[in-house]
Design a protein around this motif. Structure first.
Motif, short mmCIF file in Angstrom:
data_model
loop_
_atom_site.label_atom_id
_atom_site.label_comp_id
_atom_site.label_asym_id
_atom_site.label_seq_id
_atom_site.Cartn_x
_atom_site.Cartn_y
_atom_site.Cartn_z
N ASP A 123 -1.68 -1.36 -4.07
CA ASP A 123 -2.81 -0.47 -3.81
C ASP A 123 -2.12 0.95 -3.58
O ASP A 123 -1.07 1.32 -3.10
CB ASP A 123 -3.72 -1.08 -2.75
N GLU A 176 -8.05 6.27 -8.57
CA GLU A 176 -7.41 5.99 -7.18
C GLU A 176 -8.32 6.43 -5.98
O GLU A 176 -9.22 7.38 -6.21
CB GLU A 176 -6.02 6.83 -7.07
N LEU A 192 0.81 -1.01 -0.10
CA LEU A 192 0.05 -0.03 0.15
C LEU A 192 0.77 1.25 -0.07
O LEU A 192 1.70 1.46 0.80
CB LEU A 192 -0.91 0.21 1.29
#
Length: 238
Positions: free
Chosen positions: A207, A230, A189
């Motif tokens: 991510d 996003e 992430l």
């Protein structure tokens, strides 16, 4: 009685004249300020907003992971350091950004004038509580001396246990420069404010969550948050 009527008539004429004058003078302001419709006031773009609490909930039950952060405008409001650098090295242009001496200074002490963002404190506290390991990948070029104080400043500003963080990675400003670092460090992430952060994280298979750039940042032009599909962290401009 007649004098009273005359006085009242004169007063009425004066007020009418004053109202007409005001009306004539006020009219041009409509061209200066055209106003705004309710549609314009209430229009919202279809952005995927998320909160720190929602991110934490989405990670519930998942094991500790490697998490990455951009630095400038994501964790730190570093415009004070950059503004000072501009005044010192190139007051009338952005040439200071090409000056190795500026990068040496900004990454070796001037970040003491950068302001930690409140949203960053909340993000980092959440990930530390989860037991995640933190990486910091900046688009700044590495100082020519090889020395840097950014790692120490971040550790102190955000109260990060040394065992839960790695030294700052200086990727440089080239397009796609952060991708290999995100991938090689198995970062799941990543958080950043620029389009480059979003694209590099996507390219690395991570991510990504967009953090809002502060409105008074010296880093222009401003990005179009959410334009790359996003998630965007709500209220993260400060």
């Amino acid at each position: 009685m007649k004098k009273t009527k005359v006085l009242l008539s004169s007063l009425a004429l004066a007020l009418a004249s004053s109202a007409m004058t005001f009306s004539v003078q006020a009219a041009p302001t409509s061209t200066i300020n055209p106003g705004v419709t309710m549609n314009q006031l209430t229009n919202r773009q279809p952005i995927h907003w998320v909160s720190v609490e929602q991110i934490a909930a989405s990670l519930k039950g998942k094991p500790a992971m490697n998490v990455g952060f951009d630095i400038d405008d994501t964790l730190l409001f570093s415009s004070p350091a950059f503004f000072h650098g501009k005044q010192v090295f190139s007051p009338n242009s952005n040439d200071y950004l090409k000056n190795p001496e500026f990068w040496e200074k900004v990454s070796n002490g001037w970040d003491k004038f950068s302001i930690p963002k409140k949203s960053a404190r909340e993000l980092i506290a959440m990930h530390l509580k989860r037991g995640d390991h933190l990486y910091f990948i900046t688009g700044r070029p590495r100082p020519a001396s090889g020395n840097e104080e950014v790692t120490e400043i971040l550790q102190k500003d955000f109260n990060i246990p040394v065992k839960q963080m790695s030294p700052v990675i200086f990727s440089g400003p080239d397009h796609g420069a952060k991708t290999s670092y995100i991938k090689d460090n198995d970062i799941k992430l990543y958080y950043g404010d620029s389009d480059g952060d979003i694209l590099d994280a996507h390219a690395a298979g991570a991510d990504v969550v967009r953090v809002l750039r502060p409105l008074n940042s010296t880093n222009h032009p401003m990005p179009h948050n959410g334009s790359l599909g996003e998630k965007v962290l709500v209220n993260s401009q400060y």
